[in-house]
Each structure stands twice: as C-alpha cells, then as structure tokens.
Design a protein around this motif. Structure first.
Motif, PDB file in Angstrom:
ATOM      1  N   ALA A  94       0.858  -1.185   0.000  1.00 24.60           N
ATOM      2  CA  ALA A  94       0.000   0.000   0.000  1.00 24.60           C
ATOM      3  C   ALA A  94       0.893   1.233   0.000  1.00 24.60           C
ATOM      4  CB  ALA A  94      -0.923   0.005   1.218  1.00 24.60           C
ATOM      5  N   SER A  95       0.604   2.156  -0.895  1.00 25.93           N
ATOM      6  CA  SER A  95       1.441   3.340  -1.050  1.00 25.93           C
ATOM      7  C   SER A  95       0.929   4.500  -0.200  1.00 25.93           C
ATOM      8  CB  SER A  95       1.499   3.765  -2.516  1.00 25.93           C
ATOM      9  OG  SER A  95       0.217   4.190  -2.961  1.00 25.93           O
ATOM     10  N   LEU A  96       1.766   5.539  -0.092  1.00 28.66           N
ATOM     11  CA  LEU A  96       1.425   6.773   0.608  1.00 28.66           C
ATOM     12  C   LEU A  96       1.694   7.960  -0.308  1.00 28.66           C
ATOM     13  CD1 LEU A  96       3.169   6.064   4.047  1.00 28.66           C
ATOM     14  CD2 LEU A  96       0.752   5.766   3.491  1.00 28.66           C
ATOM     15  N   ILE A  97       0.698   8.760  -0.547  1.00 36.63           N
ATOM     16  CA  ILE A  97       0.804   9.988  -1.334  1.00 36.63           C
ATOM     17  C   ILE A  97       1.010   9.718  -2.811  1.00 36.63           C
ATOM     18  CG2 ILE A  97       1.992  12.189  -1.626  1.00 36.63           C
ATOM     19  CD1 ILE A  97       2.784  12.007   1.318  1.00 36.63           C
ATOM     20  N   ASN A  98       1.992   8.892  -3.136  1.00 33.67           N
ATOM     21  CA  ASN A  98       2.278   8.544  -4.518  1.00 33.67           C
ATOM     22  C   ASN A  98       2.693   7.092  -4.584  1.00 33.67           C
ATOM     23  OD1 ASN A  98       4.445   8.332  -6.886  1.00 33.67           O
ATOM     24  ND2 ASN A  98       2.980   9.944  -7.394  1.00 33.67           N
ATOM     25  N   GLU A  99       2.423   6.442  -5.705  1.00 37.56           N
ATOM     26  CA  GLU A  99       2.696   5.006  -5.829  1.00 37.56           C
ATOM     27  C   GLU A  99       4.172   4.662  -5.690  1.00 37.56           C
ATOM     28  OE1 GLU A  99       2.725   4.024 -10.493  1.00 37.56           O
ATOM     29  OE2 GLU A  99       0.962   5.162  -9.831  1.00 37.56           O
ATOM     30  N   LEU A 100       5.061   5.638  -5.818  1.00 42.57           N
ATOM     31  CA  LEU A 100       6.485   5.385  -5.627  1.00 42.57           C
ATOM     32  C   LEU A 100       6.819   5.048  -4.187  1.00 42.57           C
ATOM     33  CD1 LEU A 100       8.141   8.305  -7.651  1.00 42.57           C
ATOM     34  CD2 LEU A 100       8.102   5.895  -8.290  1.00 42.57           C
ATOM     35  N   PHE A 101       5.990   5.531  -3.258  1.00 47.80           N
ATOM     36  CA  PHE A 101       6.318   5.466  -1.842  1.00 47.80           C
ATOM     37  C   PHE A 101       5.452   4.422  -1.153  1.00 47.80           C
ATOM     38  CE2 PHE A 101       6.671  10.167  -2.928  1.00 47.80           C
ATOM     39  CZ  PHE A 101       7.962  10.035  -3.419  1.00 47.80           C
ATOM     40  N   ILE A 102       6.022   3.247  -0.905  1.00 46.34           N
ATOM     41  CA  ILE A 102       5.301   2.151  -0.271  1.00 46.34           C
ATOM     42  C   ILE A 102       5.364   2.303   1.245  1.00 46.34           C
ATOM     43  CG2 ILE A 102       5.123  -0.352  -0.014  1.00 46.34           C
ATOM     44  CD1 ILE A 102       4.461   0.689  -2.801  1.00 46.34           C
ATOM     45  N   GLY A 103       4.191   2.322   1.881  1.00 49.21           N
ATOM     46  CA  GLY A 103       4.134   2.439   3.332  1.00 49.21           C
ATOM     47  C   GLY A 103       4.198   1.100   4.037  1.00 49.21           C
ATOM     48  N   GLU A 104       3.666   0.061   3.389  1.00 50.97           N
ATOM     49  CA  GLU A 104       3.611  -1.280   3.982  1.00 50.97           C
ATOM     50  C   GLU A 104       3.462  -2.291   2.868  1.00 50.97           C
ATOM     51  OE1 GLU A 104       3.261  -4.057   7.326  1.00 50.97           O
ATOM     52  OE2 GLU A 104       3.836  -1.944   7.229  1.00 50.97           O
ATOM     53  N   GLY A 105       4.165  -3.428   2.976  1.00 52.84           N
ATOM     54  CA  GLY A 105       4.030  -4.444   1.945  1.00 52.84           C
ATOM     55  C   GLY A 105       4.684  -5.756   2.307  1.00 52.84           C
ATOM     56  N   ILE A 106       4.518  -6.724   1.440  1.00 51.81           N
ATOM     57  CA  ILE A 106       5.098  -8.056   1.598  1.00 51.81           C
ATOM     58  C   ILE A 106       5.552  -8.540   0.227  1.00 51.81           C
ATOM     59  CG2 ILE A 106       2.773  -9.059   1.468  1.00 51.81           C
ATOM     60  CD1 ILE A 106       3.780 -11.447   3.076  1.00 51.81           C
ATOM     61  N   ASN A 107       6.695  -9.235   0.181  1.00 50.38           N
ATOM     62  CA  ASN A 107       7.161  -9.738  -1.112  1.00 50.38           C
ATOM     63  C   ASN A 107       6.915 -11.232  -1.257  1.00 50.38           C
ATOM     64  OD1 ASN A 107       9.297 -11.150   0.133  1.00 50.38           O
ATOM     65  ND2 ASN A 107      10.851  -9.658  -0.463  1.00 50.38           N
ATOM     66  N   GLU A 108       7.238 -11.753  -2.420  1.00 55.27           N
ATOM     67  CA  GLU A 108       6.925 -13.144  -2.743  1.00 55.27           C
ATOM     68  C   GLU A 108       7.719 -14.143  -1.912  1.00 55.27           C
ATOM     69  OE1 GLU A 108       8.296 -14.438  -6.660  1.00 55.27           O
ATOM     70  OE2 GLU A 108       9.337 -12.513  -6.869  1.00 55.27           O
ATOM     71  N   ALA A 109       8.784 -13.681  -1.228  1.00 53.05           N
ATOM     72  CA  ALA A 109       9.563 -14.553  -0.362  1.00 53.05           C
ATOM     73  C   ALA A 109       9.038 -14.552   1.068  1.00 53.05           C
ATOM     74  CB  ALA A 109      11.032 -14.128  -0.377  1.00 53.05           C
ATOM     75  N   GLY A 110       8.051 -13.709   1.351  1.00 50.56           N
ATOM     76  CA  GLY A 110       7.488 -13.642   2.689  1.00 50.56           C
ATOM     77  C   GLY A 110       8.141 -12.608   3.579  1.00 50.56           C
ATOM     78  N   LEU A 111       8.887 -11.667   2.994  1.00 54.73           N
ATOM     79  CA  LEU A 111       9.473 -10.572   3.761  1.00 54.73           C
ATOM     80  C   LEU A 111       8.487  -9.422   3.814  1.00 54.73           C
ATOM     81  CD1 LEU A 111      12.274  -9.719   5.103  1.00 54.73           C
ATOM     82  CD2 LEU A 111      12.565  -8.318   3.044  1.00 54.73           C
ATOM     83  N   ASN A 112       8.276  -8.887   5.006  1.00 57.28           N
ATOM     84  CA  ASN A 112       7.361  -7.763   5.221  1.00 57.28           C
ATOM     85  C   ASN A 112       8.152  -6.543   5.675  1.00 57.28           C
ATOM     86  OD1 ASN A 112       5.993  -6.470   7.955  1.00 57.28           O
ATOM     87  ND2 ASN A 112       4.629  -6.410   6.204  1.00 57.28           N
ATOM     88  N   ALA A 113       7.736  -5.356   5.221  1.00 60.05           N
ATOM     89  CA  ALA A 113       8.387  -4.130   5.660  1.00 60.05           C
ATOM     90  C   ALA A 113       7.382  -2.994   5.668  1.00 60.05           C
ATOM     91  CB  ALA A 113       9.569  -3.785   4.753  1.00 60.05           C
ATOM     92  N   GLY A 114       7.587  -2.036   6.566  1.00 58.69           N
ATOM     93  CA  GLY A 114       6.716  -0.867   6.632  1.00 58.69           C
ATOM     94  C   GLY A 114       7.409   0.291   7.321  1.00 58.69           C
ATOM     95  N   LEU A 115       6.980   1.488   7.003  1.00 55.04           N
ATOM     96  CA  LEU A 115       7.543   2.688   7.636  1.00 55.04           C
ATOM     97  C   LEU A 115       6.578   3.251   8.667  1.00 55.04           C
ATOM     98  CD1 LEU A 115       6.122   5.538   6.444  1.00 55.04           C
ATOM     99  CD2 LEU A 115       7.420   4.899   4.425  1.00 55.04           C
ATOM    100  N   PHE A 116       7.138   3.855   9.709  1.00 58.74           N
ATOM    101  CA  PHE A 116       6.384   4.447  10.806  1.00 58.74           C
ATOM    102  C   PHE A 116       6.997   5.806  11.114  1.00 58.74           C
ATOM    103  CE2 PHE A 116       5.715  -0.024  10.932  1.00 58.74           C
ATOM    104  CZ  PHE A 116       4.470  -0.254  11.501  1.00 58.74           C
ATOM    105  N   TYR A 117       6.161   6.831  11.146  1.00 62.46           N
ATOM    106  CA  TYR A 117       6.600   8.212  11.350  1.00 62.46           C
ATOM    107  C   TYR A 117       7.453   8.325  12.613  1.00 62.46           C
ATOM    108  CZ  TYR A 117       5.907  13.339  11.145  1.00 62.46           C
ATOM    109  OH  TYR A 117       6.064  14.700  11.058  1.00 62.46           O
ATOM    110  N   PHE A 118       8.577   9.062  12.535  1.00 65.18           N
ATOM    111  CA  PHE A 118       9.567   9.090  13.610  1.00 65.18           C
ATOM    112  C   PHE A 118      10.143  10.499  13.786  1.00 65.18           C
ATOM    113  CE2 PHE A 118      13.878   7.295  15.111  1.00 65.18           C
ATOM    114  CZ  PHE A 118      13.419   7.012  16.383  1.00 65.18           C
ATOM    115  N   PRO A 119       9.276  11.507  14.011  1.00 68.83           N
ATOM    116  CA  PRO A 119       9.750  12.887  14.112  1.00 68.83           C
ATOM    117  C   PRO A 119      10.557  13.144  15.381  1.00 68.83           C
ATOM    118  CG  PRO A 119       7.454  12.786  14.730  1.00 68.83           C
ATOM    119  CD  PRO A 119       7.821  11.409  14.232  1.00 68.83           C
ATOM    120  N   HIS A 120      11.492  14.108  15.298  1.00 71.38           N
ATOM    121  CA  HIS A 120      12.329  14.573  16.398  1.00 71.38           C
ATOM    122  C   HIS A 120      13.445  13.597  16.762  1.00 71.38           C
ATOM    123  CE1 HIS A 120       9.340  17.678  16.902  1.00 71.38           C
ATOM    124  NE2 HIS A 120       8.403  16.795  17.178  1.00 71.38           N
TER     125      HIS A 120
END
Length: 366
Positions: free
Chosen positions: A83-109
């Motif tokens: 699933a993207s954020l703002i633009n399709e270039l920027f993936i916020g959360e996803g999973i690949n065909e090997a079963g690896l998952n990754a996501g970003l979480f806002y981290f200000p300051h």
C-alpha cells in the motif's frame, strides 16, 4: 516530470508539520507462523493510497532530495504487493513473494538521516523509497542487514529553511521469525533493534518504548482480587480490572503500551487464519476518529471527505504470502494471495484501495 515532483514534494512539506500516527503488532501462532499488522493515521487529508503490485525484474531508481531521479538504481529480485502513501512510488507497507514484510512508521524529532551528498548519489535512497528497496531485494532479515551496508538513506526533501523533513523508522519481518526495527539517528547512525515485544508505534525511539513498559508491570489479564477492609468489601465493578491504569490516549507511547498489553493477553493462536483475524481485532482498538486531533477552535478545518483518521489497516501473513487490508471507507477485509501471482509476468500496477469510497453494507430483509 518536474510538475509531478514539485507536487509530491509540496505535499511532503505539508505533512512535515503534521503527525502521521501508526501502530504495528506481530502475532505469532502455535504452528510458528508470523503475522505482521499495522494501522496508518493521518487526519489532515487523504493519503491517496494505492494497492501496488510490482513484478520481479522491475527497474527502480531513487529520487534525490533535489527532486531528481539520480539516486541509487536497482533491479527487483522479488515481486511484492503493498500500500502506497501519497504517490505510488512510496510504499508504506508491503510483503514480497519470499514472505518478507516491511513498513515505515513516522519518527519525528528522533530520526536523523545521513546528509545527502551528490558524490554519493548512486548509493543514496530517499527514506520514502526505502520500503520498496527492501521488498524488491531481500528474502530475510539477515540478508537485509548485510545489504544495508551498501546504501545510504537520505531525506526525501528539505523544508523552506533548508532543514531535512521528518523521517521514519522501519519494521521488517520474515517468514523465519526474524523481526527488527531499523532506526537511523545522529546524522546517519543505523541502529537495528530485535523487536522482541512485537510492537512498534512512533516517537520516541524503540528502546525508550520498551523501557516504558516497566511502568505498567502491574497490568494483567482478568480481574483484580476482591478483598475486605474494616468490614467493607472492595470488589470489581466489571471485567478487566487487571488492566486498570492502562493509558487510553492516542499518543505513541500510550498506543505502544496498549498494543503490548493486548498481544500479551490474547488466547493461543492456532494458525495463520486465526492470527490474521486476531490482528484485525487488536488493531480495531487503534482506529482513531477523525476529529480527535482538532481543538474546538479548529473544528471547521476537519476534512469533509475523511470518515476516519485511520486511513487503512493492513495485515501480512508472512508464511502464507498473503496481504490483507481494510480502509476508512470500507471495513470489508480484502485479501491478495501472492502465491497466485506470477511475478515474472505480471504487469506493474497501482490500483485504488477501494472500488468505491463507501462502506459495504449488507441489508437484511425479512
């Protein structure tokens, strides 16, 4: 292209002054399956998220903080769904065909990335494309740890005063049980935390959140024991008094504590199907109504087209290679089975998360 980049960077300048709230959890099953879940919140506007399907072999190149496609180039070893954020270039959360998952979480300051230098552009990846790089290149957490040594993460852009925009920290998990939080601080120092508690939210840093759990050592499932004092019986009004003292606000520390409490008190999860369902139930507790962050004098600025600050909730079943989600418009859970996608032939695509921006309501007629 220049108009596109100007628009995207303009949106990021707006986001920089407002908080993206996210809560992530890890559910492990009795048969050793890994389930990663998360919410994403933003109450000031539509994040325009898309369901992105990226094939194996796709060629990528990172933007630079200058808004040019002159950063690191790579060719995808793995296809992924996210699933993207703002633009399709920027993936916020996803999973690949090997079963690896990754996501970003806002981290200000707290997040502090390496300063961008043109001389190292070919090794530089902007923070908003980091998830895409992870999902398209690696199958396990250990592979990623080794690969991190070859690239440098930089900010997507600078604000009007030349300061870097707030960045993220990242959660990554694999089907073998690997689960880490990546935080980049002190102008590029990469810290990797083993996510032993299975929770992530936003600032402060992961180690602070884990230490803060010690303030809630008395929280437990069930009810507190009744007792009698001077002839007066003291008892529970209702169920759940073991949880008295849990914070109920929506700040990152409070959400972290509540997520840990729910994870530590759930019933045994027998399989991934139960794990996915339980993850959605837990994350329902972090659905934030749209008006919460607006003070009384700012109520008129609440966006009219946002039914919820929680714009979507996503669950990845790592061992089964499945991606589930629901949105602020439609609470119907949808599923993408990556095993049914041929990532060697599928075309790259970015589809709306919802066919129609409306709740799916079934009327029962008797």
């Amino acid at each position: 292209m220049k108009k596109f980049l100007k628009t995207v960077l303009g949106i990021f300048l707006i986001l920089a002054s407002n908080a993206l709230a996210c809560t992530g959890i890890t559910v492990k099953t009795e048969d050793n399956k890994m389930i990663q879940g998360r919410t994403i919140e933003y109450g000031e506007g539509n994040l325009n998220s898309k369901l992105v399907i990226s094939p194996r072999g796709k060629e990528y190149q990172s933007l630079t903080p200058e808004g040019k496609f002159e950063g690191h180039k790579w060719k995808a070893k793995y296809g992924f769904v996210g699933a993207s954020l703002i633009n399709e270039l920027f993936i916020g959360e996803g999973i690949n065909e090997a079963g690896l998952n990754a996501g970003l979480f806002y981290f200000p300051h707290y997040g502090s990335l390496a300063k961008y230098e043109k001389s190292s552009a070919k090794k530089s990846i902007v923070d908003m494309q980091f998830v895409s790089w992870i999902l398209s290149n690696f199958s396990t957490v250990e592979e990623l740890k080794r690969g991190l040594k070859d690239i440098k993460i930089v900010n997507i852009a600078l604000d009007e005063k030349g300061n870097p925009l707030p960045t993220a920290h990242w959660r990554v998990g694999d089907a073998n049980g690997g689960n880490i939080v990546i935080e980049i601080v002190n102008n590029g120092e990469v810290k990797i935390h083993e996510n032993k508690v299975g929770v992530i939210s936003n600032s402060p840093d992961y180690e602070w959140h884990v230490k803060n759990l010690n303030n809630y050592v008395n929280a437990y499932a069930g009810n507190a024991q009744s007792y009698e004092l001077n002839g007066q019986k003291i008892f529970s009004f209702g169920a759940g008094t073991g949880a008295l003292g849990l914070p109920g606000d929506i700040t990152p520390p409070s959400r972290f504590v509540r997520a840990f409490y729910f994870l530590s008190t759930i019933k045994p999860i027998n399989n991934s199907k139960e794990g996915v369902e339980e993850a959605f139930h837990i994350l329902n507790n972090f659905d934030i109504p749209i008006g919460v962050e607006y003070s009384k004098e700012h109520k008129q600025y609440i966006p009219k087209d946002l039914p919820s600050a929680t714009q979507w909730t996503a669950i990845s079943s790592l061992n089964d290679r499945e991606f589930y989600y629901k949105t602020m418009y439609n609470s119907q859970i949808r599923k993408v089975d990556l095993k049914k996608i041929d990532f060697s032939t599928v075309k790259y695509q970015a589809n709306p998360l919802d066919k129609k921006p409306e709740e799916s309501i079934e009327e029962l007629v008797f």
